[in-house]
Design a protein around this motif. Structure first.
Motif, PDB file in Angstrom:
ATOM      1  N   ASP A  10       0.830  -1.210   0.000  1.00  0.00           N
ATOM      2  CA  ASP A  10       0.000   0.000   0.000  1.00  0.00           C
ATOM      3  C   ASP A  10       0.862   1.257   0.000  1.00  0.00           C
ATOM      4  OD1 ASP A  10      -2.181  -1.659   0.049  1.00  0.00           O
ATOM      5  OD2 ASP A  10      -2.498  -1.493   2.217  1.00  0.00           O
ATOM      6  N   SER A  11       1.951   1.228   0.781  1.00  0.00           N
ATOM      7  CA  SER A  11       2.822   2.401   0.835  1.00  0.00           C
ATOM      8  C   SER A  11       3.482   2.651  -0.512  1.00  0.00           C
ATOM      9  CB  SER A  11       3.885   2.198   1.920  1.00  0.00           C
ATOM     10  OG  SER A  11       4.792   3.274   1.945  1.00  0.00           O
ATOM     11  N   ARG A  12       3.950   1.568  -1.146  1.00  0.00           N
ATOM     12  CA  ARG A  12       4.593   1.744  -2.450  1.00  0.00           C
ATOM     13  C   ARG A  12       3.588   2.218  -3.496  1.00  0.00           C
ATOM     14  NH1 ARG A  12       8.093  -3.104  -4.930  1.00  0.00           N
ATOM     15  NH2 ARG A  12       6.039  -4.036  -5.215  1.00  0.00           N
ATOM     16  N   GLN A  13       2.363   1.678  -3.426  1.00  0.00           N
ATOM     17  CA  GLN A  13       1.337   2.126  -4.355  1.00  0.00           C
ATOM     18  C   GLN A  13       1.010   3.599  -4.135  1.00  0.00           C
ATOM     19  OE1 GLN A  13       0.161   0.640  -6.885  1.00  0.00           O
ATOM     20  NE2 GLN A  13      -1.585   1.929  -7.451  1.00  0.00           N
ATOM     21  N   ALA A  14       0.940   4.007  -2.837  1.00  0.00           N
ATOM     22  CA  ALA A  14       0.668   5.414  -2.545  1.00  0.00           C
ATOM     23  C   ALA A  14       1.794   6.304  -3.049  1.00  0.00           C
ATOM     24  CB  ALA A  14       0.472   5.595  -1.037  1.00  0.00           C
ATOM     25  N   GLN A  15       3.033   5.845  -2.901  1.00  0.00           N
ATOM     26  CA  GLN A  15       4.159   6.625  -3.407  1.00  0.00           C
ATOM     27  C   GLN A  15       4.108   6.733  -4.932  1.00  0.00           C
ATOM     28  OE1 GLN A  15       7.690   4.760  -1.868  1.00  0.00           O
ATOM     29  NE2 GLN A  15       7.361   5.489   0.220  1.00  0.00           N
ATOM     30  N   ARG A  16       3.736   5.627  -5.590  1.00  0.00           N
ATOM     31  CA  ARG A  16       3.664   5.658  -7.051  1.00  0.00           C
ATOM     32  C   ARG A  16       2.566   6.621  -7.511  1.00  0.00           C
ATOM     33  NH1 ARG A  16       2.643   0.685  -7.802  1.00  0.00           N
ATOM     34  NH2 ARG A  16       4.796   0.005  -8.076  1.00  0.00           N
TER      35      ARG A  16
ATOM     36  N   LEU B 210       1.420   9.145  -5.816  1.00  0.00           N
ATOM     37  CA  LEU B 210       1.855  10.497  -5.503  1.00  0.00           C
ATOM     38  C   LEU B 210       2.814  11.014  -6.568  1.00  0.00           C
ATOM     39  CD1 LEU B 210       1.999  12.919  -3.586  1.00  0.00           C
ATOM     40  CD2 LEU B 210       3.841  11.736  -2.360  1.00  0.00           C
ATOM     41  N   ALA B 211       3.750  10.154  -6.985  1.00  0.00           N
ATOM     42  CA  ALA B 211       4.702  10.581  -8.014  1.00  0.00           C
ATOM     43  C   ALA B 211       3.992  10.855  -9.340  1.00  0.00           C
ATOM     44  CB  ALA B 211       5.774   9.507  -8.192  1.00  0.00           C
ATOM     45  N   GLU B 212       3.039   9.971  -9.703  1.00  0.00           N
ATOM     46  CA  GLU B 212       2.316  10.182 -10.956  1.00  0.00           C
ATOM     47  C   GLU B 212       1.477  11.452 -10.896  1.00  0.00           C
ATOM     48  OE1 GLU B 212       0.092   6.644 -11.410  1.00  0.00           O
ATOM     49  OE2 GLU B 212       1.808   5.394 -12.031  1.00  0.00           O
ATOM     50  N   ASP B 213       0.778  11.666  -9.766  1.00  0.00           N
ATOM     51  CA  ASP B 213      -0.034  12.877  -9.640  1.00  0.00           C
ATOM     52  C   ASP B 213       0.836  14.124  -9.630  1.00  0.00           C
ATOM     53  OD1 ASP B 213      -2.258  11.311  -9.552  1.00  0.00           O
ATOM     54  OD2 ASP B 213      -2.449  11.338  -7.368  1.00  0.00           O
ATOM     55  N   ALA B 214       1.979  14.046  -8.937  1.00  0.00           N
ATOM     56  CA  ALA B 214       2.875  15.201  -8.895  1.00  0.00           C
ATOM     57  C   ALA B 214       3.409  15.522 -10.284  1.00  0.00           C
ATOM     58  CB  ALA B 214       4.022  14.926  -7.927  1.00  0.00           C
ATOM     59  N   ALA B 215       3.790  14.484 -11.040  1.00  0.00           N
ATOM     60  CA  ALA B 215       4.289  14.727 -12.391  1.00  0.00           C
ATOM     61  C   ALA B 215       3.214  15.362 -13.265  1.00  0.00           C
ATOM     62  CB  ALA B 215       4.757  13.408 -13.004  1.00  0.00           C
ATOM     63  N   HIS B 216       1.974  14.900 -13.077  1.00  0.00           N
ATOM     64  CA  HIS B 216       0.884  15.453 -13.868  1.00  0.00           C
ATOM     65  C   HIS B 216       0.633  16.924 -13.509  1.00  0.00           C
ATOM     66  CE1 HIS B 216      -2.912  15.692 -16.030  1.00  0.00           C
ATOM     67  NE2 HIS B 216      -3.484  16.144 -14.922  1.00  0.00           N
TER      68      HIS B 216
ATOM     69  N   LEU C  81       3.700  16.398   2.265  1.00  0.00           N
ATOM     70  CA  LEU C  81       2.806  15.261   2.109  1.00  0.00           C
ATOM     71  C   LEU C  81       3.576  13.948   1.993  1.00  0.00           C
ATOM     72  CD1 LEU C  81      -0.253  14.845   1.919  1.00  0.00           C
ATOM     73  CD2 LEU C  81      -0.019  14.832  -0.555  1.00  0.00           C
ATOM     74  N   ALA C  82       4.759  13.993   1.359  1.00  0.00           N
ATOM     75  CA  ALA C  82       5.523  12.763   1.137  1.00  0.00           C
ATOM     76  C   ALA C  82       6.246  12.283   2.383  1.00  0.00           C
ATOM     77  CB  ALA C  82       6.552  12.985   0.022  1.00  0.00           C
ATOM     78  N   ARG C  83       6.311  13.125   3.407  1.00  0.00           N
ATOM     79  CA  ARG C  83       7.016  12.714   4.611  1.00  0.00           C
ATOM     80  C   ARG C  83       6.335  11.561   5.306  1.00  0.00           C
ATOM     81  NH1 ARG C  83       7.948  17.831   8.244  1.00  0.00           N
ATOM     82  NH2 ARG C  83       8.783  16.210   9.601  1.00  0.00           N
ATOM     83  N   GLY C  84       5.031  11.454   5.143  1.00  0.00           N
ATOM     84  CA  GLY C  84       4.301  10.318   5.697  1.00  0.00           C
ATOM     85  C   GLY C  84       3.875  10.494   7.132  1.00  0.00           C
ATOM     86  N   ASP C  85       4.403  11.510   7.827  1.00  0.00           N
ATOM     87  CA  ASP C  85       3.962  11.769   9.184  1.00  0.00           C
ATOM     88  C   ASP C  85       3.565  13.229   9.294  1.00  0.00           C
ATOM     89  OD1 ASP C  85       6.428  12.880   8.880  1.00  0.00           O
ATOM     90  OD2 ASP C  85       7.177  12.321  10.862  1.00  0.00           O
ATOM     91  N   VAL C  86       2.805  13.562  10.310  1.00  0.00           N
ATOM     92  CA  VAL C  86       2.329  14.930  10.463  1.00  0.00           C
ATOM     93  C   VAL C  86       3.473  15.848  10.836  1.00  0.00           C
ATOM     94  CG1 VAL C  86       0.865  16.417  11.861  1.00  0.00           C
ATOM     95  CG2 VAL C  86      -0.004  14.218  11.050  1.00  0.00           C
ATOM     96  N   SER C  87       4.287  15.434  11.761  1.00  0.00           N
ATOM     97  CA  SER C  87       5.386  16.286  12.191  1.00  0.00           C
ATOM     98  C   SER C  87       6.261  15.503  13.134  1.00  0.00           C
ATOM     99  CB  SER C  87       4.858  17.542  12.883  1.00  0.00           C
ATOM    100  OG  SER C  87       5.912  18.336  13.360  1.00  0.00           O
ATOM    101  N   ASP C  88       7.489  15.973  13.263  1.00  0.00           N
ATOM    102  CA  ASP C  88       8.390  15.380  14.237  1.00  0.00           C
ATOM    103  C   ASP C  88       8.229  16.003  15.623  1.00  0.00           C
ATOM    104  OD1 ASP C  88       9.474  13.717  12.350  1.00  0.00           O
ATOM    105  OD2 ASP C  88      11.008  15.153  11.754  1.00  0.00           O
ATOM    106  N   GLU C  89       7.403  17.040  15.721  1.00  0.00           N
ATOM    107  CA  GLU C  89       7.248  17.719  17.001  1.00  0.00           C
ATOM    108  C   GLU C  89       6.416  16.865  17.943  1.00  0.00           C
ATOM    109  OE1 GLU C  89       4.951  21.291  16.748  1.00  0.00           O
ATOM    110  OE2 GLU C  89       3.716  20.505  15.123  1.00  0.00           O
ATOM    111  N   ASN C  90       6.589  17.128  19.223  1.00  0.00           N
ATOM    112  CA  ASN C  90       5.882  16.368  20.242  1.00  0.00           C
ATOM    113  C   ASN C  90       4.472  16.916  20.439  1.00  0.00           C
ATOM    114  OD1 ASN C  90       8.147  14.758  20.785  1.00  0.00           O
ATOM    115  ND2 ASN C  90       8.987  16.300  22.184  1.00  0.00           N
TER     116      ASN C  90
END
Length: 483
Positions: free
Chosen positions: A238-244, A246-252, A310-319
């Motif tokens: 699922d993560s790889r599909q989401a990355q793919r 995201l890359a396709e949408d970003a390129a578009h 968006l590509a970071r996958g997490d909301v933030s590194d802050e506590n």
């Protein structure tokens, strides 16, 4: 010396950790059987020795009573003592004067001990002694008889216990060897699913084929492990599909602004090389073109920043911390006014505390304001309301724009989705998807509806938290007001 002693356990621990699980199970099984056999041997030896000694003592008491009866009838000096037959009990009579009589031909017994002498003098009735000081140990029983005493002794024979121990040793060795073989077999059989699981995992690692599920076999912990790994592979798919995607949408999404930017830049370069830039492009046209280039660069920068976030996958590194959501909304509104001075924002805020990440929540509120600012007419403010409702903090962003069509509502928070009416406006289609991700990370809910002014009403519900004690006491004594 102490350093050397300290290194040995560590070396043994490192050696043990380097062994395979199969070898560990084999060693553990063999050791367990060896310890069990040793404990059984110790207990059985003690029981056998106690039983033999008890039997020997009972026999000595019986023989002593018979000899004492004969001595009382005939007298200690005249009681007949048959010649020693070469085996069996040894007898001795202790006379009143302390002298002794023994059977002819029997081996010499140890001298009469002081406690045995007191029995002959009437100090006590009987005494059981064990003498192991000589080459042959004796078990001697002394019984009061007449004016003296009689003694019956037996040589302590440890050969039955020794023979039993030797037999147990042989049995123990066979059990240890058999236990090691059984442990090895059990380990090989029990770890066979793990071996197959390892081979399958290595195949996935080599081929990068995340679609190859590992066969669900075995039971108990093995089945749970296989299912966990299959779940992990599914998550990776699922993560790889989401990355793919995201890359396709970003390129578009990047293709259109990049193409426009490239054409405009090429036009400027071509006119500049011909030397007729000023004549071919009047000042108004050149200004409009440069403004267009600046807007496209700004759009690309915004898109790149949102894609990175968006590509970071997490909301933030802050506590996560306890914060007043009203302060976050005020900070986001201030940033929105600095970015778009023409935007008018009306705040109606009540202090509501939540547990969250300040920067992520401020980014989400800023995206909501930016989205509303694109649609709201210049003479109509963007209304932002914050209140407590049941156990939730409710944030509403209300614009006076044309609203959202019913067909677009289900996809408002999708990445890169832009309604047909919004394609001419600046934006990347990522702002509301980031809002959705931040809200999900805070266990909240984001919805869209039509406002009373006819525009869009974006609502965010977040779990409310209890404010710190001093603030809670201060708020309890004040009326909540508009900020």
């Amino acid at each position: 010396m102490s350093r050397t002693a300290g290194r040995e356990p560590r070396r043994l621990t490192r050696w043990w950790r380097r062994r395979s699980l199969r070898t560990r199970l084999t060693v553990i099984a063999a050791t367990a059987i060896a310890v069990s056999v040793f404990m059984a041997f110790q207990v059985a030896s003690e029981l056998l020795d106690w039983q033999l000694r008890d039997t020997a003592e009972n026999q000595l008491r019986a023989d002593s009573r018979l000899l004492a009866t004969n001595a009382e009838r005939a007298g200690l000096a005249q009681v007949p003592l048959p010649p020693y037959p070469g085996s069996g009990p040894l007898v001795r009579v202790i006379l009143p004067d302390g002298s002794t009589r023994t059977a002819a031909g029997q081996p010499a017994l140890p001298p009469v001990s002081e406690p045995a002498g007191r029995v002959a003098q009437g100090g006590s009735t009987d005494l059981m002694e064990s003498n192991d000081s000589d080459e042959d140990g004796y078990l001697i029983y002394t019984l009061r008889a007449g004016d003296g005493a009689v003694q019956v002794a037996r040589v302590v024979d440890d050969s039955p216990v020794n023979q039993f121990g030797f037999g147990m040793l042989l049995i123990g060795l066979f059990c240890v060897v058999g236990g090691a073989l059984v442990g090895r077999t059990v380990a090989r059989t029990g770890l066979a699913p793990i071996d197959r699981l390892t081979v399958a995992a290595e195949r996935v690692a080599q081929t990068r084929d995340l679609d190859a599920d590992i066969p669900d076999e075995g039971g108990g912990e093995i089945r749970r492990l296989i299912r966990s790994i299959n779940d992990m592979l599914a998550a990776l798919r699922d993560s790889r599909q989401a990355q793919r995607l995201l890359a396709e949408d970003a390129a578009h999404e990047l293709k259109t602004p990049l193409t426009s930017l490239r054409l405009n830049v090429e036009l400027l370069i071509r006119l500049d090389r011909r030397g007729n830039l000023d004549s071919a492009l009047p000042v108004e046209s050149r200004t409009r073109l440069l403004n267009d280039l600046g807007a496209q660069v700004t759009e690309l920068s915004t898109l790149a920043a949102e894609l990175t976030d968006l590509a970071r996958g997490d909301v933030s590194d802050e506590n996560t911390e306890l914060l007043d959501l009203a302060d976050v909304v005020v900070a986001a509104a201030t940033r929105a006014r600095s970015r778009v001075p023409d935007i008018e924002i009306a705040l109606d805020l009540t202090s509501v505390w939540v547990s969250g990440r300040p920067a992520a929540l401020q980014r989400a509120v800023l995206n909501l304001i930016d989205n509303a600012g694109k649609w709201s007419p210049t003479d109509q403010p963007v209304q932002i309301r914050l209140r407590a409702e049941d156990a939730s903090a409710v944030l509403e962003v209300d614009d006076a724009g044309p609203g959202i069509d019913a067909v677009d509502v289900p996809r408002v928070f999708d990445r890169f989705y832009r309604a047909d009416s919004a394609r001419a406006l600046p934006g990347s289609g990522l702002g509301l998807s980031i809002v959705q991700r931040v809200v999900d990370a805070h266990d909240g809910r984001a919805t869209v509806a039509r406002s009373a002014r006819g525009g869009a009403l974006l609502r965010v519900d977040l779990p409310a938290a209890t404010p710190p004690a001093p603030i809670a006491r201060r708020v309890a004594g004040e009326d909540s007001g508009v900020r």
